[in-house]
Design a protein around this motif. Structure first.
Motif, PDB file in Angstrom:
ATOM      1  N   UNK A  96      14.667  18.050 -27.882  1.00  0.00           N
ATOM      2  CA  UNK A  96      14.478  19.388 -28.461  1.00  0.00           C
ATOM      3  C   UNK A  96      12.991  19.690 -28.554  1.00  0.00           C
ATOM      4  N   UNK A  97      12.614  20.913 -28.215  1.00  0.00           N
ATOM      5  CA  UNK A  97      11.217  21.328 -28.291  1.00  0.00           C
ATOM      6  C   UNK A  97      10.696  21.247 -29.727  1.00  0.00           C
ATOM      7  N   UNK A  98       9.489  20.712 -29.859  1.00  0.00           N
ATOM      8  CA  UNK A  98       8.855  20.660 -31.174  1.00  0.00           C
ATOM      9  C   UNK A  98       7.876  21.820 -31.307  1.00  0.00           C
ATOM     10  N   UNK A  99       7.928  22.484 -32.444  1.00  0.00           N
ATOM     11  CA  UNK A  99       6.941  23.522 -32.756  1.00  0.00           C
ATOM     12  C   UNK A  99       6.009  22.942 -33.805  1.00  0.00           C
ATOM     13  N   UNK A 100       4.742  22.836 -33.463  1.00  0.00           N
ATOM     14  CA  UNK A 100       3.808  22.060 -34.259  1.00  0.00           C
ATOM     15  C   UNK A 100       2.740  22.940 -34.891  1.00  0.00           C
ATOM     16  N   UNK A 101       2.181  22.424 -35.963  1.00  0.00           N
ATOM     17  CA  UNK A 101       1.095  23.115 -36.652  1.00  0.00           C
ATOM     18  C   UNK A 101      -0.141  22.221 -36.657  1.00  0.00           C
ATOM     19  N   UNK A 102      -1.313  22.831 -36.681  1.00  0.00           N
ATOM     20  CA  UNK A 102      -2.565  22.100 -36.812  1.00  0.00           C
ATOM     21  C   UNK A 102      -3.573  23.006 -37.473  1.00  0.00           C
ATOM     22  N   UNK A 103      -4.305  22.448 -38.420  1.00  0.00           N
ATOM     23  CA  UNK A 103      -5.324  23.249 -39.103  1.00  0.00           C
ATOM     24  C   UNK A 103      -6.443  23.647 -38.159  1.00  0.00           C
ATOM     25  N   UNK A 104      -6.518  22.999 -36.983  1.00  0.00           N
ATOM     26  CA  UNK A 104      -7.559  23.326 -36.013  1.00  0.00           C
ATOM     27  C   UNK A 104      -7.183  24.515 -35.139  1.00  0.00           C
ATOM     28  N   UNK A 105      -5.924  24.940 -35.189  1.00  0.00           N
ATOM     29  CA  UNK A 105      -5.480  26.044 -34.342  1.00  0.00           C
ATOM     30  C   UNK A 105      -5.847  27.390 -34.956  1.00  0.00           C
ATOM     31  N   UNK A 106      -6.359  28.318 -34.148  1.00  0.00           N
ATOM     32  CA  UNK A 106      -6.500  29.692 -34.633  1.00  0.00           C
ATOM     33  C   UNK A 106      -5.123  30.270 -34.956  1.00  0.00           C
ATOM     34  N   UNK A 107      -5.088  31.299 -35.792  1.00  0.00           N
ATOM     35  CA  UNK A 107      -3.794  31.866 -36.158  1.00  0.00           C
ATOM     36  C   UNK A 107      -3.165  32.662 -35.020  1.00  0.00           C
ATOM     37  N   UNK A 156      -2.727  31.330 -31.995  1.00  0.00           N
ATOM     38  CA  UNK A 156      -2.204  30.342 -31.046  1.00  0.00           C
ATOM     39  C   UNK A 156      -1.010  29.621 -31.662  1.00  0.00           C
ATOM     40  N   UNK A 157       0.080  29.523 -30.911  1.00  0.00           N
ATOM     41  CA  UNK A 157       1.247  28.730 -31.304  1.00  0.00           C
ATOM     42  C   UNK A 157       1.366  27.547 -30.352  1.00  0.00           C
ATOM     43  N   UNK A 158       1.696  26.386 -30.902  1.00  0.00           N
ATOM     44  CA  UNK A 158       1.776  25.131 -30.159  1.00  0.00           C
ATOM     45  C   UNK A 158       3.232  24.673 -30.078  1.00  0.00           C
ATOM     46  N   UNK A 159       3.741  24.595 -28.861  1.00  0.00           N
ATOM     47  CA  UNK A 159       5.082  24.072 -28.621  1.00  0.00           C
ATOM     48  C   UNK A 159       4.976  22.837 -27.736  1.00  0.00           C
ATOM     49  N   UNK A 160       5.815  21.844 -28.003  1.00  0.00           N
ATOM     50  CA  UNK A 160       5.782  20.628 -27.188  1.00  0.00           C
ATOM     51  C   UNK A 160       7.132  20.404 -26.529  1.00  0.00           C
ATOM     52  N   UNK A 161       7.115  20.266 -25.208  1.00  0.00           N
ATOM     53  CA  UNK A 161       8.341  20.089 -24.442  1.00  0.00           C
ATOM     54  C   UNK A 161       8.943  18.704 -24.690  1.00  0.00           C
ATOM     55  N   UNK A 162      10.259  18.579 -24.556  1.00  0.00           N
ATOM     56  CA  UNK A 162      10.928  17.296 -24.792  1.00  0.00           C
ATOM     57  C   UNK A 162      10.911  16.412 -23.550  1.00  0.00           C
ATOM     58  N   UNK A 163       9.732  16.148 -23.018  1.00  0.00           N
ATOM     59  CA  UNK A 163       9.619  15.338 -21.798  1.00  0.00           C
ATOM     60  C   UNK A 163       8.637  14.192 -21.994  1.00  0.00           C
TER      61      UNK A 163
END
Length: 233
Positions: free
Chosen positions: A1-12, A14-21
């Motif tokens: 399942x794709x992970x939707x991640x947060x980071x304090x370094x990301x601008x508001x 930008x959204x970070x998604x990680x593929x399940x591979x």
């Protein structure tokens, strides 16, 4: 399942998604980056659940990719069919930097908005570890030059795999030193009698995971080709 991640370094924006591979070559999986103007960077594999997660986090208006390896681009055609997005149209506030080395076609993207600046580094700089120089397409000399370019960006690096980098420039400098150290190790292996890429791998990459030994051999072949250009072979 794709992970939707947060980071304090990301601008508001930008959204970070990680593929399940996840795997030996992809670390935790391919990072897909979604900007709030509808730009998707590296859609990742042709995994419907991941692509639907991108659409849900959308909008999706344009698609960019950092290089043509399947784990970054295989999902493009399906995402196009699902969204009608365009490919390759770089928005005005996002600069494309040619950064060959990992592959000939590798690029990075520099984005700056609202006083926030980041670099999407693809596989030129990973979130952890070092990138493969993917011989015969990859080139050590070009890679070193690309790292010199990225050493000028003291901003967060958003990589193709692994966690967000606090400082792209620091990561580039570390990688450049690491590559030069590896070249010294290759030179030493040759002086000790190594004759083939396999011989060099056995000396320089003796502790490499057997599952990615082939990647170490790619890098060694690229290193030997680079040393040949320096008339050291």
């Amino acid at each position: 399942m794709t992970a939707r991640l947060d980071s304090e370094l990301l601008p508001d924006w930008v959204t970070w998604l990680r593929a399940p591979n996840a795997g030996p070559m992809t670390l935790d999986g391919t990072n897909t980056w979604l900007l709030d103007d509808g730009t998707v960077i590296d859609p990742g594999p042709d995994d419907l659940a991941h692509l639907e997660a991108i659409i849900e986090a959308g909008p999706v208006r344009r698609i960019l990719f950092t290089h043509g390896h399947p784990d970054h681009v295989d999902g493009i055609m399906t995402l196009l069919a699902l969204t009608g997005a365009s490919v390759g149209e770089v928005p005005d506030w996002l600069t494309e930097l040619p950064t060959p080395g990992h592959t000939t076609d590798s690029v990075c993207f520099v984005a700056e908005r609202d006083g926030q600046r980041v670099v999407f580094t693809g596989d030129t700089i990973l979130g952890r570890g070092s990138s493969v120089v993917a011989w015969p397409d990859g080139d050590v000399g070009a890679y070193l030059a690309s790292l010199d370019v990225l050493a000028g960006y003291e901003v967060p690096g958003l990589p193709g795999h692994g966690p967000v980098l606090p400082d792209c420039a620091a990561a580039a400098r570390w990688l450049r030193d690491h590559r030069l150290e590896r070249l010294d190790q290759v030179r030493a292996a040759l002086k000790q009698g190594a004759r083939t890429p396999e011989d060099v791998v056995n000396v320089v990459y003796a502790d490499v995971d057997p599952g990615i030994r082939f990647a170490a051999e790619w890098t060694v072949r690229a290193q030997l080709a680079y040393l040949e250009t320096l008339s050291e072979l």
